[in-house]
Each structure stands twice: as structure tokens, then as C-alpha cells.
Motif scaffolding. Structure first.
Motif, PDB file in Angstrom:
ATOM      1  N   VAL A 161     143.725  -8.167  -3.807  1.00  0.00           N
ATOM      2  CA  VAL A 161     144.329  -6.893  -3.426  1.00  0.00           C
ATOM      3  C   VAL A 161     143.215  -5.861  -3.401  1.00  0.00           C
ATOM      4  CG1 VAL A 161     146.608  -7.432  -4.318  1.00  0.00           C
ATOM      5  CG2 VAL A 161     144.914  -6.375  -5.824  1.00  0.00           C
ATOM      6  N   SER A 162     143.430  -4.788  -2.632  1.00  0.00           N
ATOM      7  CA  SER A 162     142.375  -3.787  -2.500  1.00  0.00           C
ATOM      8  C   SER A 162     142.970  -2.395  -2.394  1.00  0.00           C
ATOM      9  CB  SER A 162     141.500  -4.073  -1.269  1.00  0.00           C
ATOM     10  OG  SER A 162     142.245  -3.912  -0.085  1.00  0.00           O
ATOM     11  N   GLY A 163     142.152  -1.411  -2.691  1.00  0.00           N
ATOM     12  CA  GLY A 163     142.540  -0.017  -2.546  1.00  0.00           C
ATOM     13  C   GLY A 163     141.291   0.833  -2.437  1.00  0.00           C
ATOM     14  N   GLY A 164     141.363   1.883  -1.625  1.00  0.00           N
ATOM     15  CA  GLY A 164     140.161   2.681  -1.465  1.00  0.00           C
ATOM     16  C   GLY A 164     140.408   4.002  -0.772  1.00  0.00           C
ATOM     17  N   ALA A 165     139.310   4.655  -0.420  1.00  0.00           N
ATOM     18  CA  ALA A 165     139.359   5.959   0.227  1.00  0.00           C
ATOM     19  C   ALA A 165     138.152   6.082   1.152  1.00  0.00           C
ATOM     20  CB  ALA A 165     139.359   7.078  -0.810  1.00  0.00           C
ATOM     21  N   GLY A 166     138.216   7.065   2.048  1.00  0.00           N
ATOM     22  CA  GLY A 166     137.105   7.259   2.975  1.00  0.00           C
ATOM     23  C   GLY A 166     137.295   8.497   3.817  1.00  0.00           C
ATOM     24  N   LEU A 167     136.605   8.533   4.940  1.00  0.00           N
ATOM     25  CA  LEU A 167     136.689   9.627   5.903  1.00  0.00           C
ATOM     26  C   LEU A 167     136.887   9.054   7.297  1.00  0.00           C
ATOM     27  CD1 LEU A 167     133.740  11.926   4.716  1.00  0.00           C
ATOM     28  CD2 LEU A 167     136.188  12.385   4.458  1.00  0.00           C
ATOM     29  N   ALA A 168     137.622   9.792   8.141  1.00  0.00           N
ATOM     30  CA  ALA A 168     137.865   9.354   9.517  1.00  0.00           C
ATOM     31  C   ALA A 168     137.654  10.524  10.468  1.00  0.00           C
ATOM     32  CB  ALA A 168     139.281   8.813   9.674  1.00  0.00           C
ATOM     33  N   TRP A 169     137.058  10.210  11.618  1.00  0.00           N
ATOM     34  CA  TRP A 169     136.859  11.167  12.696  1.00  0.00           C
ATOM     35  C   TRP A 169     137.707  10.719  13.885  1.00  0.00           C
ATOM     36  CZ3 TRP A 169     133.451   9.651   9.139  1.00  0.00           C
ATOM     37  CH2 TRP A 169     132.681  10.623   8.484  1.00  0.00           C
ATOM     38  N   LEU A 170     138.633  11.570  14.338  1.00  0.00           N
ATOM     39  CA  LEU A 170     139.543  11.222  15.427  1.00  0.00           C
ATOM     40  C   LEU A 170     139.163  11.997  16.678  1.00  0.00           C
ATOM     41  CD1 LEU A 170     141.217  10.896  12.642  1.00  0.00           C
ATOM     42  CD2 LEU A 170     143.207  10.842  14.127  1.00  0.00           C
ATOM     43  N   SER A 171     139.181  11.314  17.803  1.00  0.00           N
ATOM     44  CA  SER A 171     138.930  11.973  19.088  1.00  0.00           C
ATOM     45  C   SER A 171     139.941  11.477  20.107  1.00  0.00           C
ATOM     46  CB  SER A 171     137.506  11.695  19.574  1.00  0.00           C
ATOM     47  OG  SER A 171     137.315  10.308  19.793  1.00  0.00           O
ATOM     48  N   VAL A 172     140.527  12.413  20.859  1.00  0.00           N
ATOM     49  CA  VAL A 172     141.506  12.089  21.899  1.00  0.00           C
ATOM     50  C   VAL A 172     140.941  12.533  23.233  1.00  0.00           C
ATOM     51  CG1 VAL A 172     143.866  12.435  22.734  1.00  0.00           C
ATOM     52  CG2 VAL A 172     143.406  12.411  20.265  1.00  0.00           C
ATOM     53  N   GLY A 173     140.859  11.599  24.181  1.00  0.00           N
ATOM     54  CA  GLY A 173     140.354  11.941  25.508  1.00  0.00           C
ATOM     55  C   GLY A 173     141.356  12.757  26.308  1.00  0.00           C
ATOM     56  N   GLU A 174     140.869  13.385  27.362  1.00  0.00           N
ATOM     57  CA  GLU A 174     141.750  14.171  28.226  1.00  0.00           C
ATOM     58  C   GLU A 174     142.807  13.273  28.856  1.00  0.00           C
ATOM     59  OE1 GLU A 174     140.346  17.458  31.040  1.00  0.00           O
ATOM     60  OE2 GLU A 174     140.755  15.776  32.427  1.00  0.00           O
ATOM     61  N   ALA A 175     144.046  13.742  28.863  1.00  0.00           N
ATOM     62  CA  ALA A 175     145.155  12.996  29.457  1.00  0.00           C
ATOM     63  C   ALA A 175     145.745  13.813  30.601  1.00  0.00           C
ATOM     64  CB  ALA A 175     146.220  12.698  28.415  1.00  0.00           C
ATOM     65  N   THR A 176     146.009  13.141  31.710  1.00  0.00           N
ATOM     66  CA  THR A 176     146.577  13.804  32.888  1.00  0.00           C
ATOM     67  C   THR A 176     147.906  13.154  33.233  1.00  0.00           C
ATOM     68  OG1 THR A 176     144.375  14.286  33.753  1.00  0.00           O
ATOM     69  CG2 THR A 176     146.214  14.422  35.304  1.00  0.00           C
ATOM     70  N   THR A 177     148.918  13.978  33.436  1.00  0.00           N
ATOM     71  CA  THR A 177     150.237  13.454  33.775  1.00  0.00           C
ATOM     72  C   THR A 177     150.580  13.777  35.228  1.00  0.00           C
ATOM     73  OG1 THR A 177     151.453  15.459  33.142  1.00  0.00           O
ATOM     74  CG2 THR A 177     150.984  13.857  31.406  1.00  0.00           C
ATOM     75  N   SER A 178     151.539  13.043  35.738  1.00  0.00           N
ATOM     76  CA  SER A 178     152.114  13.350  37.048  1.00  0.00           C
ATOM     77  C   SER A 178     153.614  13.127  36.958  1.00  0.00           C
ATOM     78  CB  SER A 178     151.501  12.468  38.135  1.00  0.00           C
ATOM     79  OG  SER A 178     151.772  11.096  37.883  1.00  0.00           O
ATOM     80  N   VAL A 179     154.366  13.850  37.808  1.00  0.00           N
ATOM     81  CA  VAL A 179     155.828  13.741  37.830  1.00  0.00           C
ATOM     82  C   VAL A 179     156.235  13.354  39.250  1.00  0.00           C
ATOM     83  CG1 VAL A 179     158.019  14.910  37.425  1.00  0.00           C
ATOM     84  CG2 VAL A 179     155.994  15.549  36.087  1.00  0.00           C
ATOM     85  N   ALA A 180     156.772  12.147  39.368  1.00  0.00           N
ATOM     86  CA  ALA A 180     157.163  11.623  40.694  1.00  0.00           C
ATOM     87  C   ALA A 180     156.003  11.702  41.681  1.00  0.00           C
ATOM     88  CB  ALA A 180     158.370  12.379  41.222  1.00  0.00           C
ATOM     89  N   GLY A 181     154.798  11.428  41.172  1.00  0.00           N
ATOM     90  CA  GLY A 181     153.621  11.420  42.022  1.00  0.00           C
ATOM     91  C   GLY A 181     152.961  12.766  42.207  1.00  0.00           C
ATOM     92  N   GLN A 182     153.583  13.831  41.708  1.00  0.00           N
ATOM     93  CA  GLN A 182     153.011  15.170  41.824  1.00  0.00           C
ATOM     94  C   GLN A 182     152.243  15.528  40.547  1.00  0.00           C
ATOM     95  OE1 GLN A 182     153.182  16.836  44.785  1.00  0.00           O
ATOM     96  NE2 GLN A 182     154.174  14.907  45.410  1.00  0.00           N
ATOM     97  N   PRO A 183     151.128  16.264  40.679  1.00  0.00           N
ATOM     98  CA  PRO A 183     150.343  16.615  39.483  1.00  0.00           C
ATOM     99  C   PRO A 183     151.195  17.326  38.433  1.00  0.00           C
ATOM    100  CG  PRO A 183     149.151  17.180  41.484  1.00  0.00           C
ATOM    101  CD  PRO A 183     150.544  16.785  41.909  1.00  0.00           C
TER     102      PRO A 183
END
Length: 217
Positions: A139-161
Motif C-alpha cells: 500500500v502507498s500514500g504520498g503528496a506532491g505538486l501538479a501543473w495543469l495546462s488546458v489547450g485552446e478549445a474551439t466549438t461549433s454549432v451545427a457547423g457554424q463557429p
């Protein structure tokens, strides 16, 4: 002559006396290097509409890997590891996340980009629970640090920007983890483990469950 005889007898007596027992020195810890791969599912932060609704559960499985050092002591070991895992947005989950906002029109949504990456470092203690000759569950247990990055997301609605979500990142967030696994001694050590990880992200704690397969040399 008498003094010389006394000196000889004294030296012989000292030579025959048992030597003082040596003081046992603690064994030095052993350090081993290894690499591993990660498969992960999680409840992770994502794009928001007008900073109101955070996107949760819209990411598919994450894949990645890293490297680790195992420092072994008498009854336990310490693992120092670094990982990178990448998650892609799942379009079906993305649509489901916005049914409450757009109703049935959410089915007309499409999305591209928006991948989330987690770079992490951490330390965890490993405690064996059943030390067998070949298989050693722990069994294990611990701690640390995390760096999160989210890339740009582009949506469209029925093919329209539609809406474009800008890239974002969260730096140096604390992580906590609990897990279990098994080491297999096969010349090298092959291990399989699963952990539950909390990332103390802004607004709401994120969680993910990585399943890790690795080898330690």
C-alpha cells in the motif's frame, strides 16, 4: 629478567583476550531507477462558459508516463516520481456537459482542441503488506505538486463557429494520493499499481485514478 618475563606474559594475555564485538552499522538504503506508463480516468477541470459552468467529466482516458527512483530501507521504501499525462476532450461527454445549458441543442455542438496535460512530481511511501518471495503486494500514500495546462478549445454549432475557450493553466497545485500495488521480482522488478489522486485545484478539487505499469532496474 623478571621485568621482561612480566612484560611477555602481559602481552600474551592481552593477545588472547577476546576482541570487543563490532558495533553493527545500519544498512545503507538502496536506490533503484525505473520507468513507467500511465493509463488514467479522472474528474478534471476544463473550459467554462462565461466563467460560470466548469466542464467536468468531459475528458476521455489519459495516457502518459514518467520515471521514478525507489529508495529502499529495511521495512519500507520511498518512491520519487515525475509524470506527464495527457487527456483529450471526449465530444460526446462535452455535449452531455452542456445539456443543462442548451437543452437538446447541445447535440449540435462540436469541439476541437482543449487537451488537458498534467505534469506532476511526487513522493510516496510504500509499505509491503505480504512479503512473498516473488510477488510483494504493498500500500502507498504520498503528496506532491501538479501543473495543469488546458489547450485552446474551439466549438461549433451545427457547423457554424461557436465559442472559443482560451488556453489556461494552473501551476503548482498540491496533490495527495492513496494507492495499492504489487511488485514482481523477475530479475528486474515489474510493478502494477493503482492510485486515487486528489489535485487541490482552484474552485473544486479535481481527482483522477492512474493505473501504472512500470519496471525498476
Amino acid at each position: 629478567m623478571r621485568h621482561l618475563l612480566v612484560l611477555v606474559i602481559t602481552l600474551c594475555t592481552l593477545g588472547a583476550a577476546p576482541a570487543a564485538p563490532a558495533v553493527a552499522q545500519p544498512a545503507a538504503p538502496m536506490v533503484h531507477f525505473g520507468v513507467h506508463g500511465d493509463f488514467s480516468l479522472g474528474n478534471l477541470p476544463g473550459p467554462a462558459i462565461d466563467n460560470v459552468k466548469a466542464l467536468q467529466n468531459a475528458y476521455g482516458p489519459g495516457f502518459g508516463g514518467g520515471a521514478h527512483l525507489d529508495v529502499s530501507f529495511a521495512s519500507l521504501s520511498l518512491r520519487l516520481s515525475g509524470d506527464y499525462v495527457r487527456y483529450s476532450l471526449d465530444e460526446g461527454r462535452f455535449r452531455d456537459s452542456y445539456v443543462g445549458v442548451f437543452g437538446g441543442a447541445a447535440n449540435l455542438l462540436s469541439v476541437s482542441g482543449g487537451a488537458l496535460g498534467i505534469t506532476s512530481i511526487g513522493a510516496s511511501a510504500k509499505m509491503p503488506v505480504l512479503p512473498l518471495p516473488v510477488a510483494r503486494p504493498y500500500v502507498s500514500g504520498g503528496a506532491g505538486l501538479a501543473w495543469l495546462s488546458v489547450g485552446e478549445a474551439t466549438t461549433s454549432v451545427a457547423g457554424q463557429p461557436g465559442v472559443t475557450f482560451p488556453a489556461s493553466q494552473q501551476n503548482g497545485k498540491t496533490t495527495l494520493s492513496l494507492g495499492a500495488g504489487v511488485d514482481l521480482a523477475l530479475g528486474v522488478t515489474v510493478f502494477l499499481e493503482s492510485r486515487y489522486v486528489w489535485i487541490l485545484t482552484e474552485g473544486e478539487t479535481s481527482t483522477f485514478v492512474p493505473v501504472t505499469l512500470g519496471v525498476t532496474f
